[in-house]
Design an enzyme around this catalytic site. Sequence first.
Site, PDB file in Angstrom:
ATOM      1  N   SER A 146       5.101  -6.881   3.678  1.00 43.72           N
ATOM      2  CA  SER A 146       5.626  -7.515   4.294  1.00 43.72           C
ATOM      3  C   SER A 146       5.944  -8.644   4.575  1.00 43.72           C
ATOM      4  CB  SER A 146       4.517  -7.606   5.601  1.00 43.72           C
ATOM      5  OG  SER A 146       3.552  -8.694   5.307  1.00 43.72           O
TER       6      SER A 146
ATOM      7  N   LYS B 127      -0.776  -7.161  -9.023  1.00 44.42           N
ATOM      8  CA  LYS B 127      -1.875  -7.254  -8.095  1.00 44.42           C
ATOM      9  C   LYS B 127      -1.638  -6.085  -6.706  1.00 44.42           C
ATOM     10  CE  LYS B 127      -3.026  -7.851  -4.603  1.00 44.42           C
ATOM     11  NZ  LYS B 127      -3.404  -7.803  -3.149  1.00 44.42           N
TER      12      LYS B 127
ATOM     13  N   GLU C 137       8.205  -4.392  13.438  1.00 44.62           N
ATOM     14  CA  GLU C 137       8.497  -3.132  12.325  1.00 44.62           C
ATOM     15  C   GLU C 137       7.344  -2.284  12.243  1.00 44.62           C
ATOM     16  OE1 GLU C 137       6.998  -3.944   8.292  1.00 44.62           O
ATOM     17  OE2 GLU C 137       8.382  -2.231   7.461  1.00 44.62           O
TER      18      GLU C 137
ATOM     19  N   CYS D 118       9.780   1.598   3.868  1.00 44.43           N
ATOM     20  CA  CYS D 118      10.361   0.070   4.266  1.00 44.43           C
ATOM     21  C   CYS D 118      11.744   1.345   4.386  1.00 44.43           C
ATOM     22  CB  CYS D 118      10.706  -0.827   2.937  1.00 44.43           C
ATOM     23  SG  CYS D 118      11.123  -0.410   2.244  1.00 44.43           S
TER      24      CYS D 118
ATOM     25  N   GLU E  76      -4.797  -3.832  -2.041  1.00 43.13           N
ATOM     26  CA  GLU E  76      -6.382  -3.659  -1.767  1.00 43.13           C
ATOM     27  C   GLU E  76      -6.410  -2.479  -1.215  1.00 43.13           C
ATOM     28  OE1 GLU E  76      -4.874  -6.078  -0.509  1.00 43.13           O
ATOM     29  OE2 GLU E  76      -5.519  -7.352   1.054  1.00 43.13           O
TER      30      GLU E  76
ATOM     31  N   PHE F  54       0.692  -1.056   0.094  1.00 46.04           N
ATOM     32  CA  PHE F  54       0.057  -0.130  -0.311  1.00 46.04           C
ATOM     33  C   PHE F  54       0.744   0.601   0.128  1.00 46.04           C
ATOM     34  CE2 PHE F  54       0.557  -0.553   4.579  1.00 46.04           C
ATOM     35  CZ  PHE F  54       1.134   1.166   5.381  1.00 46.04           C
TER      36      PHE F  54
END
Length: 484
Positions: free
Chosen positions: A226, A173, A375, A281, A176, A149
């Site tokens: 992740s 993909k 994280e 990240c 979402e 995301f």
Amino acid sequence: MKYTSLSNFIKGTYGYSNGEYLDVFSPLNGEVISQVPLSSAAVVDEAVTGAMQAFPAWSELPIKERVQVFYRYRNLLEKYFEELAALISEENGKTLDESRAEVSVSIEMVEFATSLPQLCIGEIEEVSRGVECRSTRYPIGVVASITPFNFPNMVPNWTIPNAITLGNTMILKPSEQVPLSSNRITELLTEAGLPEGVLNIVHGGREAVEAICDHPGIDAVSFVGSTKVAKIVYQRAAASFKRALCLGGAKNHLIVLPDANEEMTASNVAASMAGCAGQRCMAASAMVAVGEVDSIIDRLCEEAKKIIPGKNLGAIISTQAKERIEGYITEAVAEGARILVDGRNIRVKGSEGGYYIGPTIIDQVTPDMKIAKEEVFGPVLAIMRVSTVDEALQIENSSVYGNAASVFTQSGSLANYVAERVSAGMIGVNIGVPVPREPFSFGGWNESKFGSGDITGKSSIEFWTKLKKTTTKWNPEARTNWMS
Ligand code: NAD
């Protein structure tokens, strides 16, 4: 709802939904802005068929013809720059300036792809008298790219331009949580002349990802997200013998030495921890303060207080993520850490429904605390105090992650000492977010990446192609026949 429900994009057509949808929220105000299809395995199968049908014609085009699409696409990214940036902000919550920076990086990614015809020429050598060996790169086939995301425009552009210029056809993909930018990317690529079926978008979540991993028609899978899911995708894709490159999460350490330049360090660390609301990240998540650096920490707190939610600090992606981040802060304080700047309980006037957390700095964190190891993915910096550089290195080296690490010092030899010993793939010296610019490649170490090679830059050529080696002898007088 500002936008109509989204569709998958398969064989050049928007549609192919199995009827299940999920609401898409804008983190800026908490409003539902669209709906995204939650695709089933049957939809993935349709997309794979489309990509397989498109593959022969696309892969047979010379690379110099394929790349023309990306010259035009690059110009379209520039033409629609402001609109694309606004869309990123709307679905992801980052500030408009951060979104503009994201589109600029996407443009740089496409510019790299347009240099691929120059970079991926094969090699040829006379390996024995009258015998030559030539290596040529071929596309792998149908590839998939699964994205997170936090960079709705840039991460898809890490993979689409390189993989497709190199002759593959693709199934993307997207996350979402931020599906809108990906559909806009397909519109621009269609306008740029990309033939139907070369890029297909399948929206959805876990079911779609699992179907991608399992589908025998897909030859390679790249994943960014992740570590938990990166491991699942890497193992599942490999179980059906696919090539896989899966980038995971991070816990980036900034090691600050007493001789560091106060102003440069404070401003860099603040920008690194709070940029994109810490949802990068590459974000600074842990600062390891070596010796007496109190004046730098004081200055850092002053810098952090200038970062205002809703103004120069964006929103958190969802209410669940906001609660998770606040939970880390509350737990650290309960365990004895000392909060220097507290970003909890923020209300942004005019955006009361938005998901905001202000910059948060927590001192006296110990390496065994959860906030020191996991994280957090929010604008939160955990400060750990140590006496020596080697203790700082020990903390950094004990992390399961290894995306990035930075050192702040005026000493070249100490910078070198640290840079050589940290266990991470991307290193900064007096730079808080050491993202390698193109043509250097992006990729971490340890549990921040599974698979070999990196996802961008020259390193990605290896992942998106396979090598054919052809040995040729035309002249009969070349008597060497070394293998017989
Ligand atoms: P995520 O792992 O939750 O989701 C990534 C993708 O996996 C999405 O497309 C999602 O739909 C899918 N997914 C989620 N759960 C799944 C499951 N159980 N099975 C199969 N698929 C699943 O990550 P996110 O929250 O979207 O993104 C944030 C994470 O991404 C952070 O950990 C961040 O560090 C990481 N990230 C890493 C890099 C890098 O280069 N290493 C870059 C950007 C983001």
